[in-house]
Design an enzyme around this catalytic site. Structure first.
Site, PDB file in Angstrom:
ATOM      1  N   TYR A 127      -1.630   0.185  10.755  1.00 16.37           N
ATOM      2  CA  TYR A 127      -1.918  -0.488   9.476  1.00 16.37           C
ATOM      3  C   TYR A 127      -0.696  -0.413   8.559  1.00 16.37           C
ATOM      4  O   TYR A 127      -0.256  -1.421   7.990  1.00 16.37           O
ATOM      5  CB  TYR A 127      -3.132   0.174   8.808  1.00 16.37           C
ATOM      6  CG  TYR A 127      -3.318  -0.218   7.354  1.00 16.37           C
ATOM      7  CD1 TYR A 127      -3.905  -1.434   7.013  1.00 16.37           C
ATOM      8  CD2 TYR A 127      -2.906   0.631   6.317  1.00 16.37           C
ATOM      9  CE1 TYR A 127      -4.069  -1.802   5.676  1.00 16.37           C
ATOM     10  CE2 TYR A 127      -3.070   0.278   4.987  1.00 16.37           C
ATOM     11  CZ  TYR A 127      -3.651  -0.931   4.668  1.00 16.37           C
ATOM     12  OH  TYR A 127      -3.814  -1.295   3.348  1.00 16.37           O
ATOM     13  N   SER A 146       0.809  -1.221   0.000  1.00 16.67           N
ATOM     14  CA  SER A 146       0.000   0.000   0.000  1.00 16.67           C
ATOM     15  C   SER A 146       0.839   1.267   0.000  1.00 16.67           C
ATOM     16  O   SER A 146       1.898   1.341   0.643  1.00 16.67           O
ATOM     17  CB  SER A 146      -0.892  -0.008   1.252  1.00 16.67           C
ATOM     18  OG  SER A 146      -1.458   1.254   1.463  1.00 16.67           O
ATOM     19  N   GLU A 192       0.145   3.655   1.703  1.00 13.82           N
ATOM     20  CA  GLU A 192       0.207   4.104   3.105  1.00 13.82           C
ATOM     21  C   GLU A 192       1.605   3.896   3.684  1.00 13.82           C
ATOM     22  O   GLU A 192       1.983   4.547   4.648  1.00 13.82           O
ATOM     23  CB  GLU A 192      -0.813   3.337   3.953  1.00 13.82           C
ATOM     24  CG  GLU A 192      -2.237   3.842   3.824  1.00 13.82           C
ATOM     25  CD  GLU A 192      -2.437   5.229   4.423  1.00 13.82           C
ATOM     26  OE1 GLU A 192      -2.223   5.389   5.632  1.00 13.82           O
ATOM     27  OE2 GLU A 192      -2.805   6.143   3.679  1.00 13.82           O
TER      28      GLU A 192
HETATM   29  P1  NAP Z   1     -11.356  -4.804   1.808  1.00 13.30           P
HETATM   30  O1  NAP Z   1     -12.530  -4.484   0.951  1.00 13.30           O
HETATM   31  O2  NAP Z   1     -11.313  -4.294   3.201  1.00 13.30           O
HETATM   32  O3  NAP Z   1     -11.216  -6.413   1.842  1.00 13.30           O
HETATM   33  C1  NAP Z   1     -10.410  -7.058   2.789  1.00 13.30           C
HETATM   34  C2  NAP Z   1     -10.599  -8.546   2.644  1.00 13.30           C
HETATM   35  O4  NAP Z   1      -9.761  -9.208   3.620  1.00 13.30           O
HETATM   36  C3  NAP Z   1     -12.029  -9.053   2.908  1.00 13.30           C
HETATM   37  O5  NAP Z   1     -12.314 -10.071   1.980  1.00 13.30           O
HETATM   38  C4  NAP Z   1     -11.923  -9.633   4.305  1.00 13.30           C
HETATM   39  O6  NAP Z   1     -12.860 -10.649   4.562  1.00 13.30           O
HETATM   40  C5  NAP Z   1     -10.521 -10.227   4.233  1.00 13.30           C
HETATM   41  N1  NAP Z   1      -9.968 -10.548   5.553  1.00 13.30           N
HETATM   42  C6  NAP Z   1      -9.795  -9.734   6.609  1.00 13.30           C
HETATM   43  N2  NAP Z   1      -9.255 -10.406   7.635  1.00 13.30           N
HETATM   44  C7  NAP Z   1      -9.076 -11.686   7.221  1.00 13.30           C
HETATM   45  C8  NAP Z   1      -8.561 -12.856   7.831  1.00 13.30           C
HETATM   46  N3  NAP Z   1      -8.104 -12.853   9.087  1.00 13.30           N
HETATM   47  N4  NAP Z   1      -8.512 -14.003   7.101  1.00 13.30           N
HETATM   48  C9  NAP Z   1      -8.974 -14.016   5.821  1.00 13.30           C
HETATM   49  N5  NAP Z   1      -9.485 -12.940   5.198  1.00 13.30           N
HETATM   50  C10 NAP Z   1      -9.537 -11.788   5.896  1.00 13.30           C
HETATM   51  O7  NAP Z   1     -10.002  -4.331   1.108  1.00 13.30           O
HETATM   52  P2  NAP Z   1      -9.724  -3.901  -0.422  1.00 13.30           P
HETATM   53  O8  NAP Z   1      -9.981  -2.445  -0.568  1.00 13.30           O
HETATM   54  O9  NAP Z   1     -10.354  -4.865  -1.327  1.00 13.30           O
HETATM   55  O10 NAP Z   1      -8.126  -4.060  -0.488  1.00 13.30           O
HETATM   56  C11 NAP Z   1      -7.529  -5.308  -0.817  1.00 13.30           C
HETATM   57  C12 NAP Z   1      -6.130  -5.353  -0.247  1.00 13.30           C
HETATM   58  O11 NAP Z   1      -5.354  -4.301  -0.795  1.00 13.30           O
HETATM   59  C13 NAP Z   1      -6.030  -5.171   1.261  1.00 13.30           C
HETATM   60  O12 NAP Z   1      -4.938  -5.957   1.713  1.00 13.30           O
HETATM   61  C14 NAP Z   1      -5.723  -3.706   1.443  1.00 13.30           C
HETATM   62  O13 NAP Z   1      -5.046  -3.487   2.669  1.00 13.30           O
HETATM   63  C15 NAP Z   1      -4.838  -3.476   0.246  1.00 13.30           C
HETATM   64  N6  NAP Z   1      -4.831  -2.130  -0.319  1.00 13.30           N
HETATM   65  C16 NAP Z   1      -6.002  -1.509  -0.626  1.00 13.30           C
HETATM   66  C17 NAP Z   1      -5.974  -0.278  -1.235  1.00 13.30           C
HETATM   67  C18 NAP Z   1      -7.252   0.428  -1.619  1.00 13.30           C
HETATM   68  O14 NAP Z   1      -7.192   1.632  -1.878  1.00 13.30           O
HETATM   69  N7  NAP Z   1      -8.380  -0.277  -1.708  1.00 13.30           N
HETATM   70  C19 NAP Z   1      -4.740   0.322  -1.542  1.00 13.30           C
HETATM   71  C20 NAP Z   1      -3.570  -0.355  -1.236  1.00 13.30           C
HETATM   72  C21 NAP Z   1      -3.613  -1.595  -0.643  1.00 13.30           C
HETATM   73  P3  NAP Z   1     -14.331 -10.341   5.208  1.00 13.30           P
HETATM   74  O15 NAP Z   1     -15.214 -10.048   4.029  1.00 13.30           O
HETATM   75  O16 NAP Z   1     -14.633 -11.619   5.887  1.00 13.30           O
HETATM   76  O17 NAP Z   1     -14.173  -9.170   6.121  1.00 13.30           O
HETATM   77  O1  F7E Z   2      -9.082   8.093   3.974  1.00 12.12           O
HETATM   78  C1  F7E Z   2      -9.423  11.603   5.105  1.00 12.12           C
HETATM   79  C2  F7E Z   2      -8.533  10.710   5.924  1.00 12.12           C
HETATM   80  O2  F7E Z   2     -10.137   6.053   4.919  1.00 12.12           O
HETATM   81  C3  F7E Z   2      -8.539   8.942   2.985  1.00 12.12           C
HETATM   82  C4  F7E Z   2      -7.288   2.070   2.488  1.00 12.12           C
HETATM   83  O3  F7E Z   2      -7.805   1.358   1.389  1.00 12.12           O
HETATM   84  O4  F7E Z   2      -6.104   3.562   1.051  1.00 12.12           O
HETATM   85  C5  F7E Z   2      -7.057   3.513   2.094  1.00 12.12           C
HETATM   86  O5  F7E Z   2      -6.588   4.214   3.233  1.00 12.12           O
HETATM   87  C6  F7E Z   2      -8.268  10.322   3.564  1.00 12.12           C
HETATM   88  C7  F7E Z   2      -7.503  10.321   4.889  1.00 12.12           C
HETATM   89  O6  F7E Z   2      -8.425   5.862   3.024  1.00 12.12           O
HETATM   90  C8  F7E Z   2     -12.738  11.374   6.524  1.00 12.12           C
HETATM   91  O7  F7E Z   2      -8.016  11.407   7.062  1.00 12.12           O
HETATM   92  C9  F7E Z   2     -11.367  12.950   5.916  1.00 12.12           C
HETATM   93  O8  F7E Z   2      -6.491  11.293   4.849  1.00 12.12           O
HETATM   94  O9  F7E Z   2     -10.648   6.698   2.526  1.00 12.12           O
HETATM   95  P1  F7E Z   2      -9.675   6.638   3.619  1.00 12.12           P
HETATM   96  P2  F7E Z   2      -6.883   5.759   3.475  1.00 12.12           P
HETATM   97  O10 F7E Z   2      -6.707   6.002   4.926  1.00 12.12           O
HETATM   98  O11 F7E Z   2      -6.100   6.593   2.532  1.00 12.12           O
HETATM   99  C10 F7E Z   2      -4.816   3.016   1.367  1.00 12.12           C
HETATM  100  C11 F7E Z   2      -3.940   3.114   0.154  1.00 12.12           C
HETATM  101  C12 F7E Z   2      -4.897   1.663   1.972  1.00 12.12           C
HETATM  102  O12 F7E Z   2      -3.998   0.850   1.809  1.00 12.12           O
HETATM  103  C13 F7E Z   2      -5.995   1.411   2.947  1.00 12.12           C
HETATM  104  O13 F7E Z   2      -6.242   0.021   3.109  1.00 12.12           O
HETATM  105  O14 F7E Z   2      -9.519  10.946   3.841  1.00 12.12           O
HETATM  106  N1  F7E Z   2     -10.766  11.760   5.655  1.00 12.12           N
HETATM  107  N2  F7E Z   2     -12.583  12.742   6.458  1.00 12.12           N
HETATM  108  C14 F7E Z   2     -11.592  10.770   6.017  1.00 12.12           C
HETATM  109  N3  F7E Z   2     -11.452   9.425   5.933  1.00 12.12           N
HETATM  110  C15 F7E Z   2     -12.487   8.662   6.353  1.00 12.12           C
HETATM  111  N4  F7E Z   2     -12.392   7.312   6.258  1.00 12.12           N
HETATM  112  N5  F7E Z   2     -13.635   9.223   6.885  1.00 12.12           N
HETATM  113  C16 F7E Z   2     -13.811  10.575   6.979  1.00 12.12           C
HETATM  114  O15 F7E Z   2     -14.839  11.043   7.461  1.00 12.12           O
END
Ligand code: NAP
Ligand code: F7E
Length: 332
Positions: free
Chosen positions: A148, A124, A126
């Site tokens: 995280y 990520s 992050e």
């Molecule tokens: P998500 O919607 O939160 O999905 C997370 C998945 O992980 C769900 O299927 C969840 O299952 C499963 N999970 C959680 N704990 C588990 C465990 N102990 N054993 C098996 N499965 C488990 O996340 P996403 O947005 O699709 O992201 C996919 C991956 O990319 C994640 O690793 C996230 O951290 C990473 N990532 C996301 C972003 C983004 O912007 N979306 C960016 C960079 C990296 P349940 O349905 O049972 O909860």
């Molecule tokens: O926040 C700001 C908050 O929770 C984005 C995950 O998929 O992407 C995701 O992480 C920004 C932050 O995503 C609210 O402070 C303001 O700066 O949508 P978010 P994230 O934290 O960037 C990365 C790449 C991952 O890997 C993660 O798994 O938005 N923000 N106001 C807020 N955020 C939330 N959630 N809620 C608010 O009300």
């Protein structure tokens, strides 16, 4: 010959799009699901007759090993994690166990069962956290800012280490934020698109948000799963930054989402310090040159297209015909 893929995190946003992509590529698709008292299959309900699910958990190494032995995949995509950043301060140890140690459990199972399985790790942006250079590329030093991100950093380096120690075909995709109508409702983009739709329909009166100045490089999840697959089709394993190369503030996302339904965001958004984080990531901006050059990967969707897609899908889900709706292909 038909290829076989195993996905942890198949019930999540990315897992559902990746499963669709692999099915289109004629893979046999298997997914790991963890047992819950109610089903978490909402995003993959439309795929259930074409994929095979197995009970296992990233917290239970023996369960991963058993499924890998049973499925014998060619490719393993680890998308599972505790992925919501604020909760990682509430549950730092669970986050480390799942998002961090879960990766080495998967890698160990692969190493022991069949080291020729190709492995993708969902790293990520992050990890860049309090960024030391902009834009961020594969060579930018990391500075994680949440439990995280610290856990993801472990997952990233253990993937690199297993590649270098055991010659595994293990890739780490450093993906910037990617969104969709299937995004969890607690993430800021979906929180905004849903609120814009609900306010337009008279179901809500305001939207409470935290830091409006945070900047993110937002893309469409459907484009990003293609990059994951491309990484595992290369001749040699490597790590890649995936993003759009553009960044926007939370305020700009809100402005575009409310404009889509003909409203002025400033009339409805209230800043609420409850949504501030103990340590913020202020600015993320990708440099995806390596992915362009080696994977020939480019995103198909623009920021505006993404915002419109999400708002339209939320309106549609609420049963409105307020604006000219686009695609209706999104599962809940
Ligand atoms: P998500 O919607 O939160 O999905 C997370 C998945 O992980 C769900 O299927 C969840 O299952 C499963 N999970 C959680 N704990 C588990 C465990 N102990 N054993 C098996 N499965 C488990 O996340 P996403 O947005 O699709 O992201 C996919 C991956 O990319 C994640 O690793 C996230 O951290 C990473 N990532 C996301 C972003 C983004 O912007 N979306 C960016 C960079 C990296 P349940 O349905 O049972 O909860
Ligand atoms: O926040 C700001 C908050 O929770 C984005 C995950 O998929 O992407 C995701 O992480 C920004 C932050 O995503 C609210 O402070 C303001 O700066 O949508 P978010 P994230 O934290 O960037 C990365 C790449 C991952 O890997 C993660 O798994 O938005 N923000 N106001 C807020 N955020 C939330 N959630 N809620 C608010 O009300």
């Amino acid at each position: 010959m038909t290829k076989c893929a195993l996905i942890t995190g198949i019930t999540g946003q990315d897992g559902s799009y990746l499963a669709e992509w692999l099915l289109q590529k004629e893979y046999q698709v298997h997914g790991i699901v963890r047992h819950a008292s109610t089903s978490s299959h909402g995003r993959i309900n439309h795929l259930l007759d074409r994929i095979t699910l197995h009970d296992a958990d990233l917290l239970d190494a023996s369960s991963l090993r058993r499924v890998i032995e049973r499925v014998a995949p060619d490719e393993y995509y680890n998308l599972a994690a505790m992925s919501f950043v604020p909760v990682s301060w509430e549950q730092p140890i669970l986050t480390a166990e799942t998002t961090g140690l879960g990766v080495v459990r998967a890698l160990e199972a692969i190493r022991q069962v069949n080291p020729s399985i190709r492995f993708y790790q969902a790293s990520s942006s992050e990890m860049f956290g309090k960024v030391v250079e902009t834009p961020q590329s594969e060579s930018t030093p990391f500075y994680p800012r949440s439990p995280y991100a610290v856990a993801k950093l472990y997952g990233h380096w253990i993937t690199v280490n297993y590649r270098e120690s055991y010659d595994l075909f293990a890739c780490s995709g450093i993906l910037f934020n990617h969104e969709s109508p299937r995004r969890g409702v607690e993430f800021v983009t979906r929180k905004i698109s849903r609120a814009a739709a609900r306010i337009k329909m008279g179901l809500d009166k305001e939207l409470r948000l935290g830091n409006l100045e945070a900047q993110r490089d937002w893309g469409f999840a459907g484009d990003y799963v293609r990059a994951m697959w491309l990484m595992l089709q290369q001749e040699a394993p490597a790590d890649y930054v995936i993003g759009t190369g553009r960044t926007q503030t939370v305020a700009a996302f809100a402005e575009a989402a409310f404009a889509r339904v003909g409203l002025d965001w400033q009339d409805y958004v209230v800043v609420d310090p409850r949504f501030y984080r103990p340590a913020e990531v202020n600015l993320l901006l990708s440099n995806p040159q390596k992915a362009h050059a080696e994977l020939e990967w480019y995103p198909d969707h623009t920021f505006e297209g993404l915002v419109h897609m999400m708002v339209d899908a939320d309106l549609e889900q609420l049963g409105s015909g307020v604006v000219g709706l686009t695609s209706t292909k999104f599962a809940a």
